[in-house]
Each structure stands twice: as C-alpha cells, then as structure tokens.
Design a protein around this motif. Structure first.
Motif, mmCIF file in Angstrom:
data_model
loop_
_atom_site.group_PDB
_atom_site.id
_atom_site.type_symbol
_atom_site.label_atom_id
_atom_site.label_comp_id
_atom_site.label_asym_id
_atom_site.label_seq_id
_atom_site.Cartn_x
_atom_site.Cartn_y
_atom_site.Cartn_z
ATOM 1 N N UNK A 167 0.819 -1.213 0.000
ATOM 2 C CA UNK A 167 0.000 0.000 0.000
ATOM 3 C C UNK A 167 0.854 1.266 0.000
ATOM 4 N N UNK A 168 2.182 1.121 0.173
ATOM 5 C CA UNK A 168 3.048 2.311 0.154
ATOM 6 C C UNK A 168 3.561 2.632 -1.241
ATOM 7 N N UNK A 169 3.296 1.761 -2.209
ATOM 8 C CA UNK A 169 3.774 1.996 -3.571
ATOM 9 C C UNK A 169 3.055 3.205 -4.170
ATOM 10 N N UNK A 170 3.828 4.097 -4.795
ATOM 11 C CA UNK A 170 3.278 5.309 -5.400
ATOM 12 C C UNK A 170 3.584 5.294 -6.898
ATOM 13 N N UNK A 171 2.631 4.839 -7.687
ATOM 14 C CA UNK A 171 2.855 4.732 -9.134
ATOM 15 C C UNK A 171 3.019 6.079 -9.812
ATOM 16 N N UNK A 172 2.509 7.117 -9.214
ATOM 17 C CA UNK A 172 2.575 8.446 -9.846
ATOM 18 C C UNK A 172 4.001 8.978 -9.929
ATOM 19 N N UNK A 173 4.907 8.514 -9.058
ATOM 20 C CA UNK A 173 6.283 9.032 -9.081
ATOM 21 C C UNK A 173 7.229 8.096 -9.824
ATOM 22 N N UNK A 174 6.729 6.986 -10.333
ATOM 23 C CA UNK A 174 7.600 6.027 -11.013
ATOM 24 C C UNK A 174 7.887 6.502 -12.432
ATOM 25 N N UNK A 175 9.168 6.588 -12.763
ATOM 26 C CA UNK A 175 9.593 7.038 -14.084
ATOM 27 C C UNK A 175 10.807 6.217 -14.488
ATOM 28 N N UNK A 176 10.605 5.292 -15.421
ATOM 29 C CA UNK A 176 11.687 4.393 -15.834
ATOM 30 C C UNK A 176 12.335 4.847 -17.149
ATOM 31 N N UNK A 177 12.144 6.128 -17.523
ATOM 32 C CA UNK A 177 12.667 6.607 -18.800
ATOM 33 C C UNK A 177 14.132 7.035 -18.720
ATOM 34 N N UNK B 146 13.234 2.223 -6.081
ATOM 35 C CA UNK B 146 12.320 2.298 -4.935
ATOM 36 C C UNK B 146 10.913 2.600 -5.461
ATOM 37 N N UNK B 147 9.965 1.739 -5.157
ATOM 38 C CA UNK B 147 8.600 1.908 -5.658
ATOM 39 C C UNK B 147 7.787 2.886 -4.812
ATOM 40 N N UNK B 148 8.420 3.472 -3.792
ATOM 41 C CA UNK B 148 7.734 4.449 -2.951
ATOM 42 C C UNK B 148 8.073 5.870 -3.395
ATOM 43 N N UNK B 149 9.379 6.109 -3.688
ATOM 44 C CA UNK B 149 9.784 7.464 -4.074
ATOM 45 C C UNK B 149 10.315 7.547 -5.500
ATOM 46 N N UNK B 150 10.593 6.390 -6.142
ATOM 47 C CA UNK B 150 11.031 6.388 -7.528
ATOM 48 C C UNK B 150 12.530 6.517 -7.727
ATOM 49 N N UNK C 284 11.127 -2.539 -3.376
ATOM 50 C CA UNK C 284 12.102 -2.237 -4.423
ATOM 51 C C UNK C 284 11.950 -3.223 -5.568
ATOM 52 N N UNK C 285 12.221 -2.739 -6.793
ATOM 53 C CA UNK C 285 12.146 -3.595 -7.975
ATOM 54 C C UNK C 285 13.513 -3.628 -8.657
ATOM 55 N N UNK C 286 13.946 -4.816 -9.038
ATOM 56 C CA UNK C 286 15.182 -4.949 -9.800
ATOM 57 C C UNK C 286 14.905 -4.485 -11.232
#
Length: 540
Positions: free
Chosen positions: A76-86, A103-107, A131-133
C-alpha cells in the motif's frame, strides 16, 4: 509466541517475524541440534553459494523461498505516480549502473539490496520498503530481503519492460487501432504510438526522426518483438526499449522521455548529436540508419538487415565531361553528347535527396517576399533520367533502378556558403496518397508496385531569416494513423509533448524537410483486374 510485528527503528535491527516463523518449524527437534544445523548451513553455502551480503546476522540466507503474507509486503506504500523508468538506470548515490533497484515508494534508483547496499540503507532511513530490480523486474521488500510475487505488481513490470506478441501488434497500422484508446493513471486517453516525446533541452530534431522511424511497420515490429539480452550494442537495446515505451498501451503517463536512448546516441556519436544544441535531422537520420544496420549484423549485401530490406534502393548515375564551347553558344545549357563517352555507375541509397528551385530574390509590390510553390513531381524530375545537373565540370543525370518498400525523401532546404547558412522557404505540394514513382524508375516488368502513400512528414519552422541554430527553430512531425484514406485514416501533428489531430489539407503547408512513403500493396482484386486487362490487350 506473539503474532505482533514491529518495524525496526533507525538505530536497531530486529529479526523479522518471517524468519521467526521459518525457524520455528524446527522447535520440535532436539535442543542439541544447533551444531548440526550450523554444519548444514556451511554445506549449503558451499553447494549453493550466495553472496556474503545475502546472509543475515543469524547465518540464514535471505529467504527467497519463504512465503510472505500480503499484509507484510507494504504494497500500500507503492506510489505509481512518481515512477519514471525513462531515465538512465544508475544509482542516485554511487552513479553505478550495476545491479540497480528502483524504490517503488519514491522512484529513486539505488545499487544492490544486501546489508551494505544503498537500497538497504534507504529502506531503513526513509522507511521505504518495496524495491524492484530494474533488470529482472523482481520485487523485494527491504531490509527483510524477501521477494514479492503479487498480481497487483504486474502493471509496474509491464511499464518497466513491455512485452509484445505478434497478435498484439497485428493491428497497429490499421484503423482498428484508433478505436481502442488507452488511459494513463490520471484517466487521460491516449493512442499508443502517438504520444509526446520530451524535449529535454534542444533534442526536438532527434525526436521527429525517432517518431518517423517508429511508424515504419517492418522496423517497428522488429523492435517490438525483439528481446535483446545478449551482446547487442547498447544503442540497439535502448532504441528497442524506447520503441516499446512509445507503443506501450499501459503507460502510467501519456508521454515518454527519450533521455536514456539519447544519452547513448551522444556517446556512440562522439558528441556529434547532443541534447544541448540544435542539429540537422537529416544528418542524424543517416547516422542512425547506418549505425542500426551495423549493430543488427548487417553487411554490404542487400537485405542483410531490416534497415536495408526496408529502406535500401538503387539509383543509376550517368556522368559526362562538359565541353568548353565557343562564345557563340555560351547561352546554351550543356547537354549530354551521345557521341562521347558516358560513364555510368549504380549505387545503393537509403534516402533520395531532392533539390528545391531557388526562391525569388526580390519582393513583390506590397513589399512581401513571394513564397513559391512547386509540385513534388517537378522536384522529383531529378530522377527521370533526362534532367541534367552540372557540377565540378561534369554533367550528371539520375534514374532509379530499384525502389525499396519505404522511400525516404530529403528536401534540401538549407544551403551553406562561406559566410552564412540560408533556408529555402519554397512550399512543396504533394498528395497524401497515390504518388506514382513509375517515371523515375527503370525497372523490369516483375518490379513491385510503384504507387506510394505518405506515412510521415517532418517540417521546419523558424522566424523569417533564421535557420536551424537559432532559438526560434521548431521541428514538427505529421504521422499517419490508420490506413486506406477517408474516415479510416487520421493524421496527428506532434511537437515535443504536444499531440493534436490535424486536418489533412493543412499538412503540405509546412516547410517539409523529410518524408517517408510506403509502397501500396496491390489488392487481389486489382491484381486480377490487371491480368484481365493484359489478356484483353493480347487478344486484340
């Protein structure tokens, strides 16, 4: 044994309840089994070596095999809005690109997940735990270190590494693609493939080339279905990754930054093509096509890569030395003399350069410059095999010998001399469909059809009297969506992040620099009709 679980504070570490539950399975065993289990752990280390930072303070390996309850995974702490893998996959602390986790919380990106890693420290100090590898797309909870396998994380993995199948790309060039818009996190609709590319500094001249190439079906499909995991060049891997992001139907935001690809372009080109200064899209296109061809294992042979099989054609050039005539004939234009030697050579091409007529030097009665207009057939006459050009004391004429499935035209709008660079404002009138290249081709009867339809159009805009290197320079690209003309076909104008539908009659009004034309395949009905016509002619 209590079921409550407290998170460790900054200054202390506490053995997670996960390990406690796994260890409790041996509570029924004899109390003197500690030495045996220690011996078993040493044997396990030798048989299945685990990096030192993957063993905890109790001698247990980080529990990859341990089952985890969803309530403990901090999902529930994951914040998709800040994720940017570009952006480039480098650690935000060490700037290393090895073993990077997001980090899936802060990106933010961090290196490693062991006890001495930056990701581990971030999980404790900032209380961010998921965290995601970035390479394997596996998700872990830190500092505990156990893996997470949850269906709700699949969308994040797809944004990081989109996967396409032949079935999923079958309709990308058809009108059916327009009827199924996708939606980003803010419920904003977008059409995959027709999204904005971020202009980081002055890279809009590269963005229009990227868009144009990624809408050529053979190249696009090759990149979308690729799975580059081996020794392929970094440029090819990143270009394929950018293609998958542009056509991704499940983006979190309806725009993509080409930063990661353009960083590699700068390195591979030795700084010739930079994010920070304007450049020539034609030069960039030529460099990119040849570099991609080489990186795909292409050779000098025909069809040795998808680049050559898609864009390479052949043109014949005939040359003859110009004779110096007497002053009586000084006003007569030089022409080929069939009684003298004519040198001929056939060369491959990836795009055809087209010359524009010089603009008028004087203003009209209301003191405004006249902007001339020419038809595309008048400028393509360069390749009719009759029109001559004089250069360096030689006459030249050109005729195509083989046309590729996709023709790239370059309109030579900029001219340089020792003092200044000038732009030719001449407008070229062209149809969107049905341009016939038959008059510019010497071809055998079995040559494929010579009728082409436009799929991409790159234009240049700037204030009067300025050229590419000024701040006012703007590059735009018009892209065809759907096919077949009429209501089944739409056109979009893309300028950096601005994507808008454009009326078809407005497309030719811009100062075109590059165009990509696609060969129109004959339908079975038209092929049968052509055969019937030939039969009638033969009978007569």
């Amino acid at each position: 044994m209590s079921n409550t679980e407290t998170r460790p504070s900054d200054g202390e570490t506490e053995r997670p309840s996960k390990r406690a539950r796994v260890d409790s399975e041996n509570e029924d065993g004899p109390s003197d089994a500690g030495n045996d289990s220690a011996t078993q752990r040493e044997v396990a280390k030798k048989e299945d070596p685990v990096p030192d930072d993957e063993w905890d303070e109790y001698g247990n390996d980080q529990p990859e095999q341990q089952a985890a309850r969803a309530s403990d995974l901090y999902l529930d702490t994951i914040n998709r809005a800040v994720l940017d893998f570009d952006f480039e996959k480098v650690c935000s602390v060490s700037l290393s690109n090895i073993n990077i986790y997001g980090c899936l919380v802060c990106g933010k990106y961090f290196q490693g997940r062991g006890r001495k890693s930056y990701a581990y420290a971030h999980s404790i100090h900032d209380d961010h735990h998921v965290f995601i590898n970035l390479e394997t797309t596996k998700v872990y909870v830190l500092p505990d270190g156990y893996p997470v396998s949850d269906p709700s994380l699949e969308d994040i993995a797809f944004v990081l590494q989109p996967v396409f199948t032949k079935a999923s790309i079958a309709n990308l060039s058809s009108s059916a693609h327009l009827t199924k818009p996708s939606y980003d996190l803010s419920s904003k609709p977008y059409i995959p493939g027709y999204i904005g590319l971020n202009d980081i500094k002055r890279n809009d001249y590269m963005n229009v080339v990227i868009h144009s190439l990624l809408h050529v079906p053979p190249l696009r499909d090759h990149l979308l279905l690729s799975n580059y995991r081996g020794k392929e060049s970094e440029l090819l891997k990143r270009f394929a990754g950018l293609a998958k992001k542009v056509w991704n139907p499940r983006l979190f935001k309806s725009q993509v930054s080409p930063h990661e690809f353009l960083q590699e372009v700068g390195r591979a080109s030795g700084g010739k093509f930079s994010l920070e200064r304007q450049g020539d899209p034609v030069e960039f296109l030529g460099w990119l096509l040849n570099r991609l061809h080489k990186d795909m294992g292409g050779t000098k042979k025909k069809n040795s890569s998808v680049i050559y099989s898609t864009f390479q054609g052949e043109v014949r050039m005939e040359m003859q030395q110009v004779l110096v005539r007497s002053t009586v004939y000084s006003n007569e234009k030089p022409r080929f003399d069939i009684d003298r030697e004519i040198k001929s050579q056939t060369s491959p091409f990836l795009f055809l350069a087209v010359d524009l007529p010089p603009p008028p030097l004087f203003q009209d009665a209301v003191e405004k410059n006249i902007i001339p207009q020419v038809s595309i057939h008048s400028v393509l006459a360069k390749y009719d095999g009759k029109t001559t050009q004089e250069s360096a004391g030689q006459l030249r004429r050109f005729k195509c010998q083989r046309l590729p499935p996709y023709i790239i035209l370059h309109f030579k709008r900029f001219t340089k001399n020792a003092f200044v660079e000038e732009k030719n404002p001449t407008i070229v009138n062209f149809p969107l469909r049905g341009l016939d290249f038959r008059d510019y081709l010497d071809a055998p009867p079995n040559h494929p059809p010579t009728v082409y339809d436009l799929i991409a159009n790159v234009t240049h805009e700037s204030a009067a009297g300025t050229t590419r290197d000024k701040e006012s320079t703007v590059w735009k690209v018009h892209l065809r969506a759907g096919a077949g003309g009429g209501e089944n076909e739409k056109w979009f104008q893309i300028q950096d992040l601005i994507v808008e539908e454009i009326r078809k009659e407005m497309i030719f009004l811009g100062e075109t620099v590059l165009q990509i034309w696609a060969r129109r395949e004959e339908s079975p009905q038209s092929q049968n009709a052509a055969q019937d016509t030939r039969m009638v002619v033969d009978k007569q």
